[in-house]
Scaffold this active site. Structure first.
Site: not given
Ligand code: UD1
Length: 422
Positions: A22-23, A93, A117, A122-126, A308, A330, A400
């Site tokens: 999936k990933n 996400r 989440c 789980r930000p997306v700042d990066l 995971d 993490l 999912r």
């Protein structure tokens, strides 16, 4: 809504075919936005996250032709929108993966913020900082990331503060069409990132450092890419989950269509616990062990122990002798399965980001609730050894990321069935 009912206590045996990752499938689908020719993707896992991203791409204007549930032909030459809407993004996400490709191809896009989440902030700042460094102007308005790069993205030095998998993938896709060279320092080197690099490379993008923490990408300055047919790599997390199924029920299971070298940390831990694992170039076989020792895990980036797989090993720890320790490094809130495993009788105590699991307690079937994708699989594993019936609710989390889960477990001899909530 569906739930799964498991009658625990039996042992498993036989073979299970592992699906595509999936990933890996998700960034590959997003990369179709960079493609000038129709792209054929094989070994796609038939899971909800893949369908969600496909729906998002369709909404943007990609044409989808499903050859089978695992093979897709996708043409993205007539994209009509550059807005990734909230209604689709909120479901997953990883939809943030369209940010890099849309911005580098069209010089503008709007992507809904993925929002909170279940497993932490789980930000997306990066992701955002990296796009800014490549010349984009970004603002957040009405819950959307509004990004503009009117004269195109420019190659730049991106130094990630933290290693981020989808962040690295987003920059790779943005850099592929940018002008000049992008250097990504502290890049993720997960097998899924490597597959994306290799695909971009085969499509004509010069990339150096594949598989290392530093990548150098020479962009095509807006020229779309000529992708070759893609075979999604095997899902190392699905594979690890089935190995854990063998381990927790102390059974012999063979996994087919796997890449054993992607699972070294997981296999190493199972060997430490006491299992014998037989390996060929594309199969793994776990054999029962007369003694299962307690263990310690610290989750970290690849090639370390994957976050995971943490929940599945926690379920397994309940069947090992003595106290095991799992430290989650993490994600700050990835222990929601603890209270559900406790409902089944597992002896677990939590201190900060460390869980102590004392094995040897009898697990007894109960109603439990899935809280995120991998947490759900831990509940299935525990249900396999719990006495009596376990009902796992909210299994849309499971759908999912696990293809035909109850079918695969049934083939191995598990008593598991999908039922409808009343
Ligand atoms: C990916 C995987 C997920 C896996 C995770 C870690 C996909 C689709 N998902 O998620 O299954 O659990 O890697 O191996 O591939 N972070 C920030 N700011 C950012 C981005 C990340 O602070 O902009 C933090 C996260 O909160 C987390 C850490 O960085 O603490 C790593 O997250 P990241 O590697 O980005 O996870 P994902 O790519 O979302």
């Amino acid at each position: 809504m569906d739930y799964l009912e498991i009658v625990g206590g039996g042992s498993l045996s036989g073979e299970v075919e592992i699906s595509g990752a999936k990933n890996s499938a998700l960034p590959i689908l997003a990369s179709a936005l960079l493609c000038k020719n129709p792209l054929r993707i094989k070994n796609l896992p038939d899971v909800a996250d893949v369908k969600t991203l496909a729906k998002l791409l369709e909404h943007l204007g990609s044409e989808m032709q499903w050859v089978s549930p695992n093979e897709l032909l996708i043409a993205s030459d007539r994209i009509i929108h550059t807005k990734a809407v909230y209604d689709i993004v909120r479901k997953m996400r990883a939809s943030i993966l369209v940010l890099g490709p849309l911005l580098s191809r069209f010089g503008k896009c709007e992507v809904s913020l993925p929002g909170g989440c279940a497993i932490g902030a789980r930000p997306v700042d990066l992701h955002i900082k990296a796009m800014e460094k490549m010349g984009a102007e970004i603002s957040i308005e009405g819950g959307y990331i509004i990004a503009k790069a009117s004269s195109g993205l420019k190659g730049s030095d991106i130094v990630f503060d933290k290693i981020t998998v989808t962040g690295t993938e987003n920059v790779l896709m943005a850099a592929a069409l940018a002008k000049g060279v992008t250097r990504i320092v502290n890049a993720a080197k997960e097998p899924e990132v490597i597959q994306l690099c290799e695909i971009l490379q085969k499509a004509g993008v010069e990339i150096e450092g594949i598989g290392s923490n530093e990548l150098c990408v020479r962009g095509t300055n807006g020229e779309l890419l000529d992708f070759k047919e893609i075979n999604v790599i095997a899902d190392r997390i699905e594979a690890g989950t089935y190995l854990c199924a063998g381990a927790i029920t102390n059974s012999s299971i063979t996994l087919k269509n796997v890449s054993p070298h992607h699972l070294e940390a997981v296999v190493g831990k199972l060997q430490e616990i006491g299992f014998t694992i037989e390996t060929t170039s594309n199969t793994l076989k776990i054999l029962p062990s007369h003694k299962r020792n307690a263990f310690e895990i610290i989750t970290t980036e690849y090639p370390g122990f994957p976050t995971d797989m943490q929940a599945q090993f926690m379920a397994l720890a309940s069947q090992c002798e003595g106290s095991s320790f799992i430290e989650e490094r993490l994600f700050e809130n990835r222990f929601m399965h603890v209270s559900e495993l406790q409902r089944l009788g597992a002896n677990i105590s939590l201190r900060g980001n460390v869980a102590k699991i004392t094995g040897g307690e009898r697990l007894i079937g109960a109603d439990v609730m899935a809280t995120d994708l991998r947490a759900s699989s831990a509940l299935i594993l525990a249900g396999l050894v719990a006495e009596g019936n376990t009902q796992v609710h909210r299994i849309y989390h499971l759908d999912r990321g696990y293809e035909r889960l109850e079918e695969k477990f049934s083939t191995l001899g598990a008593q598991i069935r999908r039922l409808k909530e009343k």
